[in-house]
Design an enzyme around this catalytic site. Structure first.
Site, PDB file in Angstrom:
ATOM      1  N   LYS A 141      33.934  36.006  46.840  1.00  0.00           N
ATOM      2  CA  LYS A 141      34.911  36.444  45.848  1.00  0.00           C
ATOM      3  C   LYS A 141      35.951  37.315  46.515  1.00  0.00           C
ATOM      4  O   LYS A 141      35.626  38.166  47.336  1.00  0.00           O
ATOM      5  CB  LYS A 141      34.156  37.275  44.791  1.00  0.00           C
ATOM      6  CG  LYS A 141      34.992  37.746  43.646  1.00  0.00           C
ATOM      7  CD  LYS A 141      34.969  36.767  42.503  1.00  0.00           C
ATOM      8  CE  LYS A 141      36.043  37.024  41.475  1.00  0.00           C
ATOM      9  NZ  LYS A 141      37.377  36.517  41.864  1.00  0.00           N
ATOM     10  N   LYS A 152      32.081  45.736  49.125  1.00  0.00           N
ATOM     11  CA  LYS A 152      32.490  46.178  47.787  1.00  0.00           C
ATOM     12  C   LYS A 152      31.639  45.506  46.699  1.00  0.00           C
ATOM     13  O   LYS A 152      31.122  46.168  45.805  1.00  0.00           O
ATOM     14  CB  LYS A 152      33.977  45.830  47.573  1.00  0.00           C
ATOM     15  CG  LYS A 152      34.592  46.456  46.343  1.00  0.00           C
ATOM     16  CD  LYS A 152      35.974  45.911  45.998  1.00  0.00           C
ATOM     17  CE  LYS A 152      37.032  46.044  47.049  1.00  0.00           C
ATOM     18  NZ  LYS A 152      38.398  45.782  46.555  1.00  0.00           N
ATOM     19  N   LYS A 196      38.614  36.598  51.294  1.00  0.00           N
ATOM     20  CA  LYS A 196      40.016  36.962  51.113  1.00  0.00           C
ATOM     21  C   LYS A 196      40.853  35.808  51.617  1.00  0.00           C
ATOM     22  O   LYS A 196      40.412  35.050  52.487  1.00  0.00           O
ATOM     23  CB  LYS A 196      40.347  38.216  51.938  1.00  0.00           C
ATOM     24  CG  LYS A 196      41.552  38.962  51.447  1.00  0.00           C
ATOM     25  CD  LYS A 196      41.174  39.785  50.237  1.00  0.00           C
ATOM     26  CE  LYS A 196      42.152  40.812  49.837  1.00  0.00           C
ATOM     27  NZ  LYS A 196      41.523  41.815  48.964  1.00  0.00           N
ATOM     28  N   THR A 239      41.855  47.237  37.739  1.00  0.00           N
ATOM     29  CA  THR A 239      41.848  48.046  38.962  1.00  0.00           C
ATOM     30  C   THR A 239      42.397  49.448  38.679  1.00  0.00           C
ATOM     31  O   THR A 239      41.790  50.454  39.064  1.00  0.00           O
ATOM     32  CB  THR A 239      42.686  47.366  40.065  1.00  0.00           C
ATOM     33  OG1 THR A 239      42.347  45.978  40.094  1.00  0.00           O
ATOM     34  CG2 THR A 239      42.412  47.975  41.425  1.00  0.00           C
ATOM     35  N   ASN A 284      50.683  47.060  40.045  1.00  0.00           N
ATOM     36  CA  ASN A 284      49.684  46.841  39.009  1.00  0.00           C
ATOM     37  C   ASN A 284      48.659  47.972  38.954  1.00  0.00           C
ATOM     38  O   ASN A 284      48.199  48.356  37.887  1.00  0.00           O
ATOM     39  CB  ASN A 284      49.011  45.485  39.309  1.00  0.00           C
ATOM     40  CG  ASN A 284      48.017  45.114  38.254  1.00  0.00           C
ATOM     41  OD1 ASN A 284      48.178  45.473  37.099  1.00  0.00           O
ATOM     42  ND2 ASN A 284      46.970  44.427  38.653  1.00  0.00           N
ATOM     43  N   SER A 327      36.941  41.000  37.161  1.00  0.00           N
ATOM     44  CA  SER A 327      36.930  39.589  37.586  1.00  0.00           C
ATOM     45  C   SER A 327      35.545  38.997  37.375  1.00  0.00           C
ATOM     46  O   SER A 327      35.392  37.856  36.924  1.00  0.00           O
ATOM     47  CB  SER A 327      37.250  39.473  39.076  1.00  0.00           C
ATOM     48  OG  SER A 327      38.627  39.360  39.285  1.00  0.00           O
TER      49      SER A 327
HETATM   50  N1  GLU Z   1      42.157  41.491  45.129  1.00  0.00           N
HETATM   51  C1  GLU Z   1      41.273  42.401  44.460  1.00  0.00           C
HETATM   52  C2  GLU Z   1      40.466  43.204  45.450  1.00  0.00           C
HETATM   53  O1  GLU Z   1      40.849  43.382  46.570  1.00  0.00           O
HETATM   54  C3  GLU Z   1      40.438  41.692  43.413  1.00  0.00           C
HETATM   55  C4  GLU Z   1      39.542  40.625  43.936  1.00  0.00           C
HETATM   56  C5  GLU Z   1      38.867  39.847  42.824  1.00  0.00           C
HETATM   57  O2  GLU Z   1      39.070  40.158  41.660  1.00  0.00           O
HETATM   58  O3  GLU Z   1      38.121  38.927  43.160  1.00  0.00           O
HETATM   59  O4  GLU Z   1      39.428  43.735  45.140  1.00  0.00           O
END
Ligand code: GLU
Length: 416
Positions: free
Chosen positions: A70, A94, A106, A190, A221, A349
């Site tokens: 993810k 995380k 990513k 976030t 955001n 998410s």
């Molecule tokens: N891009 C966000 C992060 O770095 C969200 C990633 C997601 O929701 O999967 O945590």
């Protein structure tokens, strides 16, 4: 800005230090240092002027031990394999830290989205999705928005994936528009998480939020939502900044004025009743809390010593360099690290994905309550470990995240 090479080395160095503390066995350590899968693709796009331009795209799946991978997709000129690999690794820690059934990933495309039209962005997104279609899916790897991508980008990705499978599969991405299986509360997840973390840190240090002076770097955001929620809670937002520069008023910035000003002028600079400051000066202001919510490498050995705030909550990924980290620890700054502070996004998410695969949707109240529970639960686990071992919050957070993945790897064993 720090280079992607340094970002990558820092992620590895952080991992090595924590692996040593946790005494993780060599074989597992080696597996965790290396991404499970990295895909580099060429993304040819017909530009509005009729010419074809080929962009470089990446998707790195760092780990899938606890579930599908993810993580976000970013569109930025600075994107490369090193950056995406480092951030994928951080996503693994995380997700594990937040007790989510995911590994980390990513992705991104190296491009300048500010110079591209909506049509170009759509064609690029659809072709990029097609190039990575084999390795994504609701049980495999679930992209989401990141720098310069948003709900519309996710709608295009979901549509492209679904058209190729022959049926609609909302759970392939998160951060979608509500109508297409998005979740209430995702867009502000976030920023809301960041605000909760400021409140918790203030509870530990001051017992009280009222009048706390907050400076926020970056009003995207994350920063804009955190500013609004903290202002609602009685904090005084004394400074904000964006790529154009920053504005400062020690008496507090009036948020309705700020929002109106941004609507008219796009950027914060020139806001009435404020002094102009640079992004660098924002870190040196006399305030209680700093929220870096822009990009990597903003707090460095050059400015860490000048910081007067007692609380830093990292809305961005990797905003503090390891050298600066040491200085802040010596100064006894209470730092809420990125893998916790900005985890509200991936947490909602996760809620979105659960709702999508069940075809059953929750109320905004449900989501906010669940998000708060998850964020505060993780904060308390990290704080307890940090107090018990006399270590900083970042090391404690990494120990919890990395420890869970190492333990799971050991339980699953090595195939074949
Ligand atoms: N891009 C966000 C992060 O770095 C969200 C990633 C997601 O929701 O999967 O945590």
């Amino acid at each position: 800005m720090i280079s992607n090479d340094i970002l990558y080395e820092t992620a590895l160095k952080q991992f090595d230090t924590v692996a040593e503390i946790l005494n993780i066995e060599d074989g597992i350590r080696e597996r965790m240092r290396n991404p499970k899968r990295s895909l580099i693709v060429s993304v040819p796009v017909r530009m509005d002027n009729g010419k074809t331009k080929v962009f470089k795209g990446y998707r790195v799946q760092h780990d899938i031990t606890l579930g599908p991978s993810k993580g976000g997709i970013r569109y930025h000129p600075n994107v490369d394999l090193k950056e995406v690999s480092a951030l994928a690794m951080l996503m693994t820690w995380k997700c594990a830290l937040m007790h989510m059934p995911y590994g980390g990933a990513k992705g991104g495309v190296q491009c300048n989205p500010e110079e591209m039209s909506q049509d170009e962005l759509e064609r690029m997104t659809r072709r990029f999705t097609t190039e990575i279609v084999q390795i994504i899916g609701p049980d495999k790897d679930i992209p989401a928005p990141d720098l310069y991508t948003n709900a519309q980008t996710m709608a295009w990705m979901m549509d492209t994936y679904s058209m190729q499978q022959g049926n609609t599969i909302p759970g392939v991405v998160t951060g979608k528009p509500l109508l297409l299986g998005g979740s209430l509360g995702r867009a502000e997840g976030t920023g809301r998480g960041v605000a909760y973390m400021v409140m918790e840190a203030a509870r530990v240090l001051y017992k009280n939020l009222r009048g706390l002076r907050v400076a926020i770097q970056g009003l995207g955001n994350v920063g804009s939502v955190a500013a609004r929620l903290l202002n609602d809670q009685g904090c005084t937002i004394v400074a904000v900044s964006d790529i154009s520069g920053g504005v400062y008023n020690p008496q507090g910035i009036l948020l309705p004025y700020l929002l109106h000003h941004i609507k008219e002028n796009k950027h914060v600079t020139g806001l009435m009743d404020t002094d102009a400051i640079t992004n660098e000066e924002l870190f040196e202001l006399d305030c209680d809390v700093i929220v870096p919510a822009a990009i990597e490498g903003q707090i460095t050995e050059k400015n860490a010593d000048e910081i007067k705030a007692k609380i830093i909550v990292e809305g961005a990924n990797g905003p503090t360099t390891p050298e600066a980290d040491k200085i802040l620890q010596d100064k006894k700054v209470f730092l809420v690290p990125d893998i916790l502070a900005n985890a509200g996004g991936v947490t909602v998410s996760y809620f979105e994905w659960v709702q999508d695969i069940q075809y059953y949707f929750w109320s905004e109240d449900d989501i906010q309550k669940k998000l708060k529970d998850v964020m505060i639960g993780a904060f308390n686990r990290i704080l307890a470990l940090s107090n018990k071992k006399g270590i900083d919050m970042r090391t404690a957070a990494l120990m919890l995240g990395i420890g869970r993945v190492a333990e799971a790897k050991k339980m699953r064993g090595l195939y074949p």
